[in-house]
Design a protein around this motif. Structure first.
Motif, PDB file in Angstrom:
ATOM      1  N   CYS A 127      23.071 -10.131   2.337  1.00 16.13           N
ATOM      2  CA  CYS A 127      21.729 -10.611   1.989  1.00 16.13           C
ATOM      3  C   CYS A 127      21.023  -9.550   1.162  1.00 16.13           C
ATOM      4  O   CYS A 127      21.521  -8.429   1.002  1.00 16.13           O
ATOM      5  CB  CYS A 127      20.914 -10.941   3.241  1.00 16.13           C
ATOM      6  N   ALA A 128      19.863  -9.902   0.617  1.00 16.68           N
ATOM      7  CA  ALA A 128      19.037  -8.934  -0.108  1.00 16.68           C
ATOM      8  C   ALA A 128      18.176  -8.151   0.876  1.00 16.68           C
ATOM      9  O   ALA A 128      18.049  -6.930   0.785  1.00 16.68           O
ATOM     10  CB  ALA A 128      18.165  -9.640  -1.136  1.00 16.68           C
ATOM     11  N   LEU A 139      18.159 -14.180   0.147  1.00 15.75           N
ATOM     12  CA  LEU A 139      19.316 -13.963  -0.715  1.00 15.75           C
ATOM     13  C   LEU A 139      18.840 -13.914  -2.166  1.00 15.75           C
ATOM     14  O   LEU A 139      17.917 -14.641  -2.545  1.00 15.75           O
ATOM     15  CB  LEU A 139      20.335 -15.091  -0.559  1.00 15.75           C
ATOM     16  N   ASP A 140      19.478 -13.065  -2.982  1.00 14.64           N
ATOM     17  CA  ASP A 140      19.084 -12.987  -4.389  1.00 14.64           C
ATOM     18  C   ASP A 140      20.287 -13.088  -5.330  1.00 14.64           C
ATOM     19  O   ASP A 140      20.236 -12.618  -6.463  1.00 14.64           O
ATOM     20  CB  ASP A 140      18.282 -11.717  -4.675  1.00 14.64           C
ATOM     21  N   GLY A 142      23.099 -11.566  -5.200  1.00 14.26           N
ATOM     22  CA  GLY A 142      23.784 -10.302  -5.441  1.00 14.26           C
ATOM     23  C   GLY A 142      25.285 -10.450  -5.267  1.00 14.26           C
ATOM     24  O   GLY A 142      25.782 -11.498  -4.834  1.00 14.26           O
ATOM     25  N   GLN A 145      26.534 -11.920  -2.116  1.00 11.86           N
ATOM     26  CA  GLN A 145      25.872 -13.170  -1.713  1.00 11.86           C
ATOM     27  C   GLN A 145      26.349 -14.375  -2.518  1.00 11.86           C
ATOM     28  O   GLN A 145      26.363 -15.491  -2.024  1.00 11.86           O
ATOM     29  CB  GLN A 145      24.356 -13.020  -1.865  1.00 11.86           C
ATOM     30  N   GLN A 166      17.826  -2.876   5.147  1.00 11.90           N
ATOM     31  CA  GLN A 166      17.525  -4.216   4.637  1.00 11.90           C
ATOM     32  C   GLN A 166      16.470  -4.956   5.454  1.00 11.90           C
ATOM     33  O   GLN A 166      16.111  -6.076   5.102  1.00 11.90           O
ATOM     34  CB  GLN A 166      18.806  -5.061   4.596  1.00 11.90           C
ATOM     35  N   ARG A 177       9.895  -5.511  -2.944  1.00 11.55           N
ATOM     36  CA  ARG A 177      11.273  -5.051  -3.137  1.00 11.55           C
ATOM     37  C   ARG A 177      12.137  -6.041  -3.912  1.00 11.55           C
ATOM     38  O   ARG A 177      13.174  -5.672  -4.442  1.00 11.55           O
ATOM     39  CB  ARG A 177      11.921  -4.772  -1.770  1.00 11.55           C
ATOM     40  N   LEU A 178      11.740  -7.289  -3.951  1.00 11.29           N
ATOM     41  CA  LEU A 178      12.552  -8.324  -4.589  1.00 11.29           C
ATOM     42  C   LEU A 178      12.189  -8.470  -6.063  1.00 11.29           C
ATOM     43  O   LEU A 178      11.036  -8.319  -6.446  1.00 11.29           O
ATOM     44  CB  LEU A 178      12.344  -9.665  -3.873  1.00 11.29           C
ATOM     45  N   SER A 179      13.185  -8.806  -6.865  1.00 14.04           N
ATOM     46  CA  SER A 179      12.951  -9.020  -8.293  1.00 14.04           C
ATOM     47  C   SER A 179      12.643 -10.488  -8.555  1.00 14.04           C
ATOM     48  O   SER A 179      13.445 -11.364  -8.200  1.00 14.04           O
ATOM     49  CB  SER A 179      14.182  -8.608  -9.098  1.00 14.04           C
ATOM     50  N   ARG A 182      15.317 -12.737 -10.310  1.00 16.59           N
ATOM     51  CA  ARG A 182      16.551 -13.182  -9.668  1.00 16.59           C
ATOM     52  C   ARG A 182      16.322 -14.507  -8.925  1.00 16.59           C
ATOM     53  O   ARG A 182      15.190 -14.807  -8.514  1.00 16.59           O
ATOM     54  CB  ARG A 182      17.064 -12.125  -8.693  1.00 16.59           C
ATOM     55  N   LEU A 184      15.967 -16.452  -5.934  1.00 20.65           N
ATOM     56  CA  LEU A 184      15.730 -16.102  -4.527  1.00 20.65           C
ATOM     57  C   LEU A 184      15.841 -17.327  -3.628  1.00 20.65           C
ATOM     58  O   LEU A 184      15.286 -18.383  -3.930  1.00 20.65           O
ATOM     59  CB  LEU A 184      14.347 -15.469  -4.365  1.00 20.65           C
TER      60      LEU A 184
END
Length: 229
Positions: A127-128, A139-140, A142, A145, A166, A177-179, A182, A184
């Motif tokens: 997970c992100a 989840l992003d 990655g 994932q 995490q 913290r999340l982009s 991406r 999501l």
């Protein structure tokens, strides 16, 4: 509507509302104050992880704990107990996590269509991050994932969370913290919905069963271990 479509009507209202806004003005010129509380109360990191486990379970997710060396054996046991024979995994999932599991693993790729994914028994991902106050896993897409469809079609999802780096307290902390660039996916328990009579139905637009594994240590360094956690 004088022959106007709904789209034209709405866009016309937007244009009228923006008529007095200078063409050079940009949203960045008017920052939104974000001085609200980042989290509710003070707690240790262990207490935050405990809150995450509690809220995940409240959303009917199945929660497991292990250290990094015990992760492969735990995943193998969960698949065995589920009777999972065909398991979808992201291409970037550490190979050591799957050591000892007696199953056919299908790597995420364009060939894994929704029809193919509908035939697999389980999916395993990382997970992100995870949010303690809401019991949410994010989840992003990655490397560990995979694509979004990988976790939306199969009926059983095992998600691995590193507790050391995490787990965050709150949604504001997660957003920082999340982009936003991406894709999501925010997951709070198994997929579920309710009809007008509040009859809960699970597995409507995602997995019917969500299992979350909270891992201490760094499972990215795991090379495989057959011992039970």
């Amino acid at each position: 509507m004088n022959g106007q479509s709904s789209r034209e009507l709405i866009l016309g209202r937007v244009r009228r509302a923006l008529r007095d806004v200078p063409a050079t003005e940009q949203p960045a010129g008017h920052p939104v104050p974000r001085d609200y509380a980042e989290k509710h109360g003070e707690r240790s990191h262990d207490a935050t992880v405990g809150l995450l486990a509690e809220n995940l379970a409240d959303y009917r997710a199945l929660v497991h704990r292990t250290d990094a060396p015990g992760l492969p054996a735990l995943l193998a046991r969960l698949l065995r107990e589920r009777g999972a024979r065909r398991v979808a995994v992201p291409a970037g999932l550490p190979a050591g996590w799957l050591a000892g599991a007696d199953a056919e693993f299908l790597l995420d790729s364009p060939d894994l269509t929704a029809r193919v994914l509908d035939s697999v028994d389980s999916v395993i991902t990382g997970c992100a991050l995870a949010i303690a106050e809401t019991g949410t896993v994010v989840l992003d897409a990655g490397p560990d994932q995979g694509s979004r469809r990988l976790t939306l079609v199969p009926d059983h999802h095992i998600c691995v969370v590193r507790t050391g780096d995490q787990v965050v307290d709150s949604v504001p902390q997660a957003v920082r913290r999340l982009s936003p660039a991406r894709p999501l996916t925010w997951i709070s328990g198994p997929s579920a919905t309710s009809d007008i009579e509040l009859e809960r139905v699970e597995g409507v637009h995602g997995p019917r069963t969500l299992e979350v594994v909270l891992v201490t240590g760094d499972p990215r360094e795991v090379t495989g271990d057959s011992r039970e956690p």
